[in-house]
Design a protein around this motif. Structure first.
Motif, short mmCIF file in Angstrom:
data_model
loop_
_atom_site.label_atom_id
_atom_site.label_comp_id
_atom_site.label_asym_id
_atom_site.label_seq_id
_atom_site.Cartn_x
_atom_site.Cartn_y
_atom_site.Cartn_z
N LEU A 198 -23.84 106.97 35.03
CA LEU A 198 -22.75 105.84 35.37
C LEU A 198 -21.83 105.38 34.15
CD1 LEU A 198 -24.54 103.10 37.67
CD2 LEU A 198 -22.71 104.69 38.34
N ALA A 199 -22.46 105.11 33.04
CA ALA A 199 -21.45 104.98 31.70
C ALA A 199 -20.42 106.13 31.44
CB ALA A 199 -22.43 104.72 30.63
N GLY A 200 -20.97 107.25 31.63
CA GLY A 200 -20.24 108.45 31.66
C GLY A 200 -18.91 108.33 32.27
N ILE A 201 -19.45 108.30 33.55
CA ILE A 201 -18.25 108.15 34.89
C ILE A 201 -17.13 106.87 34.37
CG2 ILE A 201 -17.68 107.74 37.12
CD1 ILE A 201 -20.45 109.07 37.65
N ILE A 202 -17.85 105.81 33.82
CA ILE A 202 -16.88 104.48 33.60
C ILE A 202 -15.87 104.99 32.68
CG2 ILE A 202 -17.02 102.13 32.99
CD1 ILE A 202 -19.63 101.94 34.48
N VAL A 203 -16.77 105.36 31.26
CA VAL A 203 -15.67 105.77 30.23
C VAL A 203 -14.65 106.55 30.54
CG1 VAL A 203 -15.85 106.90 28.05
CG2 VAL A 203 -17.45 105.17 28.51
N LEU A 204 -15.03 107.59 31.35
CA LEU A 204 -13.80 108.76 31.98
C LEU A 204 -12.76 107.92 32.36
CD1 LEU A 204 -12.78 111.76 32.45
CD2 LEU A 204 -14.39 111.81 34.26
N ILE A 205 -13.40 107.03 33.41
CA ILE A 205 -12.30 106.44 34.35
C ILE A 205 -11.35 105.36 33.22
CG2 ILE A 205 -11.75 104.50 36.03
CD1 ILE A 205 -14.35 105.39 37.25
N SER A 206 -12.10 104.69 32.20
CA SER A 206 -11.16 103.92 31.36
C SER A 206 -10.32 104.90 30.64
CB SER A 206 -12.23 103.34 30.65
OG SER A 206 -13.33 102.85 31.09
N ASN A 207 -10.70 106.03 30.13
CA ASN A 207 -9.86 106.94 29.33
C ASN A 207 -8.76 107.21 30.17
OD1 ASN A 207 -9.10 108.62 27.43
ND2 ASN A 207 -10.68 110.04 27.84
N ILE A 208 -8.83 107.56 31.45
CA ILE A 208 -7.59 107.88 32.43
C ILE A 208 -6.79 106.59 32.71
CG2 ILE A 208 -7.05 108.58 34.86
CD1 ILE A 208 -9.72 109.90 34.95
N LEU A 209 -7.42 105.42 32.73
CA LEU A 209 -6.65 104.14 32.84
C LEU A 209 -5.57 104.23 31.68
CD1 LEU A 209 -9.11 101.43 34.24
CD2 LEU A 209 -7.27 102.47 35.40
N LYS A 210 -6.30 104.46 30.60
CA LYS A 210 -5.54 104.25 29.16
C LYS A 210 -4.17 104.92 29.36
CE LYS A 210 -6.27 103.73 24.40
NZ LYS A 210 -7.19 103.99 23.29
N PHE A 211 -4.27 106.34 29.87
CA PHE A 211 -3.13 107.31 29.89
C PHE A 211 -2.29 107.09 31.15
CE2 PHE A 211 -5.94 108.79 26.62
CZ PHE A 211 -5.30 109.04 25.58
N LEU A 212 -2.48 106.13 32.03
CA LEU A 212 -1.48 106.18 33.00
C LEU A 212 -0.46 105.28 32.67
CD1 LEU A 212 -3.77 105.19 36.17
CD2 LEU A 212 -2.63 107.36 35.62
N PRO A 213 0.73 105.69 32.95
CA PRO A 213 2.00 105.22 32.37
C PRO A 213 2.23 103.82 32.78
CG PRO A 213 2.76 106.97 33.83
CD PRO A 213 1.35 106.96 33.78
N THR A 214 2.61 102.93 31.78
CA THR A 214 2.84 101.69 32.15
C THR A 214 4.38 101.42 32.95
OG1 THR A 214 3.58 101.13 29.79
CG2 THR A 214 1.41 100.67 30.28
N ALA A 215 4.37 100.23 33.56
CA ALA A 215 5.69 100.01 34.23
C ALA A 215 6.87 99.64 33.40
CB ALA A 215 5.54 98.83 35.43
#
Ligand code: HEM
Length: 152
Positions: free
Chosen positions: A135-152
């Motif tokens: 679960l922690a591995g999946i959460i860290v992956l999602i957090s990583n993707i969130l970080k790279f999504l372009p901001t408005a």
């Protein structure tokens, strides 16, 4: 230059990551090193004594980490959700991350605590620790993707 308005966010992310490193690192050590070594080299009774002494001590560290992760996660969310208005992919991934984090916290507390209701989970500590590592591995992956999504 880093805008000075971002300093609180930098501090909050630092504590967030620090607490994640301690909690996940400790769980990986317990599951992959200490648990198999004690099973191989200790008689069953001594192993049970060691595991329950460790759970009692480790739970204090873990609960502080969970409190820090929750607090800093809320601060991060208050800032970052405002930077991704009307971006369903950010909001959906963030929702999935929070749900998985709550499952992870529940399992971590259930297998280190003393509540009679979770005796069944504690009897399979090794399995649920492994689930939490995944679960922690999946959460860290999602957090990583969130970080790279372009901001408005
Ligand atoms: C309910 C609990 C949590 C909340 C509300 C939360 C919230 C957040 C937010 C909003 C971010 C910033 C995302 C972005 O850059 O857009 C973040 C970053 C991050 N979170 Fe969480 N989080 C929580 C739990 C966790 C857990 C349990 C883990 C790991 C197992 C985790 C690992 C991370 C990591 C690795 C980052 C990236 C930090 C960075 O690169 O600076 N979070 N979190």
């Amino acid at each position: 230059m880093i805008p000075s308005a971002d300093l609180p966010l930098i501090v909050s992310r630092w504590f967030h990551l620090g607490a994640v490193i301690i909690a996940v690192g400790g769980t990986v050590f317990l599951r992959l090193v200490l648990h198999p070594a004690s099973r191989r080299h200790l008689p069953e009774r001594e192993q049970a004594t060691l595991i329950s002494a460790l759970a009692a001590r480790w739970s204090r560290v873990l609960y502080i980490c969970i409190a820090v992760i929750l607090l800093t996660g809320i601060i991060n969310a208050a800032v970052m959700l405002g930077r991704h208005p009307g971006q369903p992919i950010y909001h959906s991934l963030f929702g999935i991350k929070v749900l998985l984090a709550l499952v992870l916290f529940f399992l971590a507390i259930a297998i280190t605590g003393r509540s009679k209701a979770f005796t069944g989970l504690r009897q399979n500590r090794a399995r649920w620790m492994a689930v939490n590592i995944v679960l922690a591995g999946i959460i860290v992956l999602i957090s990583n993707i969130l970080k790279f999504l372009p901001t408005a």
